[in-house]
Every structure is written in structure tokens, then in C-alpha cells.
Design an enzyme around this catalytic site. Structure first.
Site, PDB file in Angstrom:
ATOM      1  N   TRP A  84      39.134  39.932  40.048  1.00 16.64           N
ATOM      2  CA  TRP A  84      38.238  41.004  39.559  1.00 16.64           C
ATOM      3  C   TRP A  84      38.997  42.131  38.871  1.00 16.64           C
ATOM      4  O   TRP A  84      38.383  42.943  38.170  1.00 16.64           O
ATOM      5  CB  TRP A  84      37.437  41.596  40.734  1.00 16.64           C
ATOM      6  CG  TRP A  84      38.346  42.161  41.774  1.00 16.64           C
ATOM      7  CD1 TRP A  84      38.825  41.489  42.864  1.00 16.64           C
ATOM      8  CD2 TRP A  84      38.959  43.448  41.779  1.00 16.64           C
ATOM      9  NE1 TRP A  84      39.705  42.311  43.537  1.00 16.64           N
ATOM     10  CE2 TRP A  84      39.805  43.507  42.895  1.00 16.64           C
ATOM     11  CE3 TRP A  84      38.865  44.569  40.938  1.00 16.64           C
ATOM     12  CZ2 TRP A  84      40.560  44.639  43.202  1.00 16.64           C
ATOM     13  CZ3 TRP A  84      39.628  45.695  41.244  1.00 16.64           C
ATOM     14  CH2 TRP A  84      40.458  45.716  42.360  1.00 16.64           C
ATOM     15  N   ASP A 116      36.086  27.187  43.650  1.00 17.62           N
ATOM     16  CA  ASP A 116      35.823  28.636  43.678  1.00 17.62           C
ATOM     17  C   ASP A 116      36.270  29.293  42.378  1.00 17.62           C
ATOM     18  O   ASP A 116      36.730  30.425  42.364  1.00 17.62           O
ATOM     19  CB  ASP A 116      36.506  29.298  44.890  1.00 17.62           C
ATOM     20  CG  ASP A 116      36.091  30.757  45.081  1.00 17.62           C
ATOM     21  OD1 ASP A 116      35.022  31.149  44.572  1.00 17.62           O
ATOM     22  OD2 ASP A 116      36.844  31.504  45.724  1.00 17.62           O
TER      23      ASP A 116
HETATM   24 CA    CA Z   1      34.123  33.051  45.633  1.00 17.71          CA
END
Ligand code: CA
Length: 738
Positions: free
Chosen positions: A425, A337
Site C-alpha cells: 500500500w 493474495d
Molecule cells: Ca490480502
């Protein structure tokens, strides 16, 4: 005392969103009767204005402030010497308990921002008066498909319109003066669990928007829409399509050669563009950050290897037609990921005596990258956080050298960074005065194990990773040590020398995004419910104020009539918050978020909060066998833990903490889980995957886990590690008293 089933919502899990709570009634929460400021035409933003925005300290016209996304303001009215005099100018209660991740825009005295469930608010940026609000009425059951909370990271503006992407996949244009919809287009195939959380960008009259959903199984892409009409201009897919069909273009033909087998197509391939973009008007290149694979696990996704383009890549496209120009893949054949969706910054740097036009990124994989943005050529990369999946990035090839210890197909491995990333993020900032990039770093490992029983389940999590491997240890000492291993810090990074210059260690992980200014300041909100300023050159704490709620969003700055303001959307939430809970003891006590705006000498009062800390209530007696409890635990980590916390028992960001279920909730457990009794609040029914017996076992697991947590919280461990265990053992109950 037995700790067998004990579980504290830790951390080692992540990402999810379930939902809870009706739409915030923003209008009812509006406040003052101040007359609206007389402003020029609303959101009067065009290409010339954004291209010239670097020196425009009055406004914040696009999510990254400028097309190069530096998030740096040359305004120095508020500086390291006088920041101690910063006080509240105004605040506004959002009345939402879900995550708040948006960077506001400020255009000619009006602040436009977004909240949970893709709601948009316009405020008078001087007074805080609510001018309008818009609720796109996202069906609450779609919130199940938001891996990482029903968040929205902000809006875009262009020629009188405000654009927002919605959790249920729409792109909506609003009249900036009234908040009324002008057009509303569906950007997704509703047969797949796509969501939108990222801020749109507008380039040359086209609104660009991506999407998310790779945890569940989708094919990633971005789409450009005409800002005036909403008509689709182009779409760029980030991974190849059906192997049985011809590729859409040459770039995807090239990409298709890097995938093996066909199972990935069933799941979707992934590669979603769920957050970051940047634009260079001179080069006419739009840069997009591409996410992880569907499924995560490459041994299942692409057996036999392959780089799997364009997963975990930065891709440059021509914004006129969406055609591919170049790519650089940060994590070939990603299995962890490790998205490359993170914030990208454009700058011109002196490297080895030459001025280089660079693009910089600290993707999840833990390396800080400097690339030539004209052609994607690799310049340098070094680890900005402890990394164990790769030893280094080879300077000749620009490829990471994988550590065999990172391979988890046959054996579960503890690997750094976690799927949260070394950086997620949360926006960084580049300060041209110091030449430093500031990074909100996440420092924690994750236990990756293969889900050997993996089978594609449409609409559910399809990662190919066994989340039972990630639950908190049932040995309390191991669990305590694992908790201590969860850290976060603010790093100042020299992108030319590729090394850390200073670091501020934080009390916990998942701290806020960043703003830097010419006042030698870096602003950051923190998980502990404080908003702070540090000197940009040395990282000295020069100002801090308790705001009673954890902050994850990035601050901004603007001026009105020459007076500088600092603003932040304060609110706890997002992937980590859902999985690991709320660090209440440090001051993150509010469930609802608030917009906070500061100025020198600001005299507004922070709304006061009364906090009560509650112990876990004793759950009802339940007859169950250890086998049933174990079965319930396995079900929980297949269907529930991503929203309600690993090990069952901690959740933050507005999703109920199941340790604290009321007698009424226990009594109606089946009706909620199977019957959808709380669907309107965002808790979907699971009768398509759970039987009545399954629900009983799930309930038995939760009761057992709550009992064991109560016992643990009454043990010596609580006394010895009060702060570490507070998140699991208590809940704050807060009433805002206004
Ligand atoms: Ca992800």
C-alpha cells in the site's frame, strides 16, 4: 544444542492484526500554548479546489494530493542543493504503539491526520499545536479482524467536514473546526469481519469508501455517501453475490460467469477495495483497486478455474451512480493474495509518438502496468521486482503467462513476490520533470502450500493456505539464508520504456511511502528509523536524519506564508511489522510513533530517547511432550501467527513479542487466551476455537520456542550474523524523555 523448535520471527508470513493498548489519550498529549492561527473556514474544500490542486503548493487537499494521485509537488524551495539545511520545525508524540500509515492533509494551515484505531488529529501545521482530536472508540475486540494492523491511511475533506473510515466499519463526518461528529454511518454488515483502513475520497459531493476483510471471508464493495447528509448514494460490489439469486447488475452477471462452484460464496469471494482510488474529472471516471479472493487459494475457491472477476482488477466506475464502465484484471484467477489495491497514478505520457491518457499501477503481482485510462486497454507491463509466478505479460492479450511452478495445490512452492507483494500500500510518486515513477519495492519470496484440511471458520483467517509451510526453517543455515533473502529498495521506474532507471538498495524490507518535488527530490522514511531525501534524477542520498522509529507512511509537503514544510507520520507497523518484528539494531527503537515536520533552518529538537536492549527472559519450566509442543505449534500457526509472528517469535507494531512474556503473563496465560483477560487491550479470547488442553499445548510451544531461541541467540550464529538476528534476540525498551 538442539534447534528443532527454534524459530525466529521472520518474515515469510504476514498480515495480521491483533491489538494491544488502550486508546491514545491524544488530548493529554497535546502540547503548546501557542494561540491557534486565525484561519479561514475550516476544511473549505470543494470540487474546484481539488481539481485545481496541482499548482496549489500551500495545501495537500486529498490523500494523493491531486485527483490523479501523483503525490508530486511543484514547490522547489527545498531542493537538492539546500536540503542539507532541512531541520525539525516541530514534532508531536502520538502516544500510540500500533501502526501509523496515514498521509496527512493540510488545508489552509491546519493538518488533519489519523492514527491507529482510526483516531483523528488536527494540528496547527505551522506550530504543531493540537487543535482537536477525535477518537471513534472502536471496540478493541474488533481489531482481531484487521488482517494487517489497526491502521488508518488518512482522512478526506469537503466543505467544512473531515471524513474518516473506522476499523469497525463506520464512516464518520467530523466538523473540521471542532472535531465533533456530524454524522456516523455503518458501512458494513457486522455479521462479517469487515474493517476499514483506507482513506476516503470525495468526488462531486459524494464520499467514497471501501473496506477490507478478504483474508477472513467477506464480499468486497465500495459505497458512496452524500457528504452533507451521510445518506447512501450507491454501492458497487466487486464480486458476484449468492449464486442462488439474480445478479445485482449486468457487470456482476458477466463476473458471475467467471466463477466455478459455489463454495466461494460461503467464504464471501473477497475482492475488497481497501486502499487505492483515483479520479479523472474530464472522463468522469472513478478508478478503484480490487483485492484478493476469499479464500486466497483458487483451487479451493473456484475449483475448475475461471478468472474470478473482479478480483485483482482495476475497475473504472461512473462516480454519479456507481455503474461499471471498464475493468482490467492484473492477476486472473489470483491464488497468491496478489491484490490490485495498490496506488494508482493518472498521467498523460508520450508513448510511440502519441499522448496517451494512462493509469499506472505496481500491484502486488510484481508487474508495472500502464493502461489506457479512457477504456482500460492494455499498453504495457514489465516486472519491477523478481517474479516467478508468471514468465511475462503477453503484449497482445494483456494477460500474464503463468509459470507452472506457481501452482501449489499439490506441492508447496517458494514463489515471488510474497503475499506482501512486490509493492504494497505504500504510496508511489510520479515526477513529471523526470518522467519517472518511484516505487517502494518489497523483494522477498513466500512458501505457498495448500491447506488440505481447509474448512471455513467464520471470523478466522480463511485463506486456504497452510501457514505451517511458511514458518522459519529449523535448520539454522537455511534460516539465515532465508533471512538474507528478505530485501527492499527504492526504484525509479521509466513507465514509457518500462525499465528501472536507478535503485537504492535498503538495509531491510517494508520501507515508507514516497513524495517527489520539483526540487529534484524524492523523500522516503525507512524501516531503519531514518527519514531521507534522494535526488529524483539519480537517486543520490542528499539528506538523512535519524528519527528513532521506522517509517512506513508517505511524506507530504505544504507551504505557510510562502515557507515550505515537509511532514511525515513516523511509526512502525502494518502487516510485515507484525509478522517479522522490529529491526531495532538499525535505529527503529521507539514503540510509539510521532508526527515530524521539517523546514529549512528548522531548529526544533528531536525528542531524545533512552534505549535499553533486553535479552529474552528465561520462561518457566513446563511439563510437555513433543507431541503437545507440535500440536501447539500447529495451533499457533492457525490462530496466532498472523499477529504474533511466524514461528512464534517475533512481532512488532505494538503487538507483544511472546518470547518476552513476563512471569505474570505466563501465570495468567489461560486467562488471557481463553478468558479474554486482555480483551480491552485488543487481545481477543479464543475459547470458541481452543480448549483448555489446546491452550496448554500452545503455551508449551511458546515456552519451548523461547528456550530454543535463547539457546540459538547464545550460539556462534549470533556473533556471525548480529544484524540479521538482532530482531529475534533482543528487544529495546525505550522511554521518551521530554
Ligand atoms: Ca490480502
Amino acid at each position: 544444542m538442539s534447534f528443532r523448535m527454534f524459530a525466529i520471527a521472520l518474515v515469510l508470513l504476514g498480515f495480521a492484526a491483533c491489538s494491544k493498548e488502550p486508546a491514545p489519550d491524544a488530548a493529554a498529549a497535546a502540547a503548546t500554548d501557542t494561540a491557534a492561527a486565525s484561519t479561514p473556514a475550516a476544511a473549505n474544500v470543494n470540487a474546484a479546489r481539488i481539481i485545481g490542486a496541482a499548482g496549489d503548493t500551500a495545501n495537500w487537499l486529498t490523500t494523493g494530493r491531486t485527483y490523479d494521485e501523483q503525490r508530486y509537488s511543484p514547490e522547489d524551495q527545498i531542493n537538492a542543493s539546500n536540503v542539507k539545511d532541512l531541520g525539525l520545525a516541530w514534532s508531536w508524540e502520538t502516544r500510540t504503539r500500533r501502526g501509523l500509515e496515514a498521509t496527512p492533509l493540510v488545508i489552509d494551515g491546519v493538518m488533519y491526520t489519523s492514527g491507529a484505531w482510526s483516531v483523528v488529529w488536527a494540528h496547527n501545521a505551522r506550530t504543531g499545536e493540537l487543535l482537536w482530536s477525535f477518537d471513534p472508540q472502536v471496540p478493541r475486540d474488533w481489531g482481531k479482524y484487521a488482517c494487517c494492523d489497526v491502521v488508518n491511511r488518512g482522512v478526506a475533506a469537503w466543505e467544512g467536514k473531515i471524513f474518516v473510515g473506522t476499523i469497525d466499519g463506520r464512516l464518520i463526518a467530523l466538523d473540521a473546526a471542532t472535531g465533533k461528529p456530524v454524522w456516523d454511518v455503518l458501512t458494513i454488515d457486522k455479521d462479517r469481519p469487515y474493517t476499514i483502513t483506507g482513506a476516503p475520497r470525495v468526488v462531486k459531493g459524494k464520499v467514497i469508501i471501501g473496506n477490507g476483510g478478504a483474508e477472513y471471508g467477506v464480499r468486497g464493495y465500495i459505497t458512496a455517501y452524500d457528504a452533507t447528509t451521510g445518506n447512501q448514494a450507491w454501492r458497487f460490489y466487486t464480486v458476484p453475490g449468492d449464486p442462488g439469486q439474480d445478479p445485482e447488475n449486468k457487470a456482476l452477471e458477466m463476473a458471475a460467469g467467471t466463477w466455478r462452484g459455489t463454495d466461494w460464496w460461503t467464504v464471501g469471494g473477497g475482492g475488497t477495495v481497501w486502499d487505492s482510488m483515483a479520479y479523472d474529472p474530464e472522463l468522469n471516471l472513478l478508478y478503484i483497486g480490487v483485492g484478493n479472493g476469499s479464500p486466497w487459494n483458487r483451487y479451493i475457491r473456484s475449483p475448475g478455474g475461471g478468472d474470478n472477476l473482479f478480483l485483482s482488477s482495476i475497475v473504472a466506475v461512473n462516480p454519479d451512480d456507481g455503474s461499471y464502465v471498464w475493468h482490467y484484471q492484473t492477476t486472473p484467477g489470483d491464488s497468491w493474495d496478489y491484490t490490485a489495491v495498490q496506488h494508482m497514478i493518472l498521467a498523460d505520457l508520450e508513448i510511440n509518438g502519441a499522448t496517451r491518457k494512462v493509469i499506472m499501477q505496481a500491484p502486488k503481482n510484481g508487474f508495472f502496468y500502464v493502461l489506457d485510462r479512457t477504456n482500460g486497454q492494455f499498453i504495457s507491463a514489465e516486472a519491477y521486482v523478481p517474479v516467478t509466478w508468471a514468465t511475462h505479460v503477453d503484449p497482445e492479450s494483456g494477460r500474464p503467462v503463468e509459470n507452472p511452478e506457481a501452482h501449489y495445490a499439490n506441492e508447496t512452492k517458494k514463489i515471488r513476490p510474497a503475499p506482501y507483494g512486490g509493492h504494497n500500500w505504500h504510496p508511489m510518486t510520479f515526477n513529471p520533470n523526470t518522467g519517472l515513477v518511484y516505487i517502494p519495492v518489497l523483494d522477498l519470496p513466500f512458501k505457498y502450500g495448500q491447506d488440505n484440511a481447509f474448512k471455513y471458520r467464520p471470523g478466522e483467517w480463511n485463506t486456504g493456505v497452510d501457514f505451517l509451510e511458511t514458518i522459519p526453517s529449523k535448520d539454522p543455515d537455511t534460516m539465515i539464508n532465508d533471512l538474507k533473502d528478505v530485501k527492499g529498495y527504492l526504484a525509479a521506474w521509466d513507465p514509457v520504456a518500462q525499465k528501472e532507471v536507478w535503485r537504492v538498495q535498503h538495509a531491510m524490507s517494508w520501507n515508507g511511502g514516497l513524495l517527489s518535488t520539483a526540487g529534484n527530490l524524492v523523500f522516503q522514511g525507512r524501516a531503519d528509523g531514518k527519514f531521507a531525501a534522494y535526488t529524483a534524477d539519480k537517486g543520490e542520498l542528499v539528506w538523512e536524519v535519524p528519527v528513532d522509529v521506522g517509517i512506513v507512511a508517505a511524506p507530504i509537503t505544504y507551504t505557510i506564508d510562502g515557507e515550505q514544510y515537509i511532514a511525515v507520520v513516523a511509526g512502525w507497523g502494518g502487516a510485515y511489522a507484525l509478522a517479522s518484528g522490529v529491526p531495532r539494531h538499525k535505529g527503529n527503537v521507539l514503540e510509539e510513533g510521532r508526527i515530524l515536520v521539517f523546514k529549512l533552518g528548522g531548529k526544533a529538537e528531536m525528542p531524545k530517547t533512552d534505549v535499553v536492549f533486553l535479552d529474552i527472559p528465561k520462561p518457566p519450566e513446563m511439563d510437555s511432550t513433543p507431541e503437545q509442543v507440535a500440536h501447539g505449534e500447529a495451533l499457533f500457526h492457525t490462530f496466532c501467527s498472523v499477529c504474533h509472528g511466524g514461528g512464534a517469535l517475533s512481532s512488532g507494531g505494538g503487538v507483544p513479542d511472546l518470547k518476552f512474556m513476563s512471569p505474570e503473563t505466563h501465570a495468567t496465560f489461560d486467562g488471557i487466551v481463553l478468558g479474554g483477560a486482555r480483551a480491552a487491550k485488543g487481545m481477543p479470547k479464543f475459547d470458541h476455537v481452543l480448549s483448555a488442553d489446546d491452550a496448554k499445548d500452545l503455551h508449551a510451544f511458546l515456552v519451548t520456542a523461547a528456550n530454543n531461541t535463547i539457546a540459538f541467540c547464545q550460539s556462534e550464529y549470533r556473533k556471525n550474523y548480529p544484524e540479521l538476528l538482532d530482531t529475534a534476540c533482543t528487544r529495546s525498551s525505550v522511554k521518551a524523555s521530554e
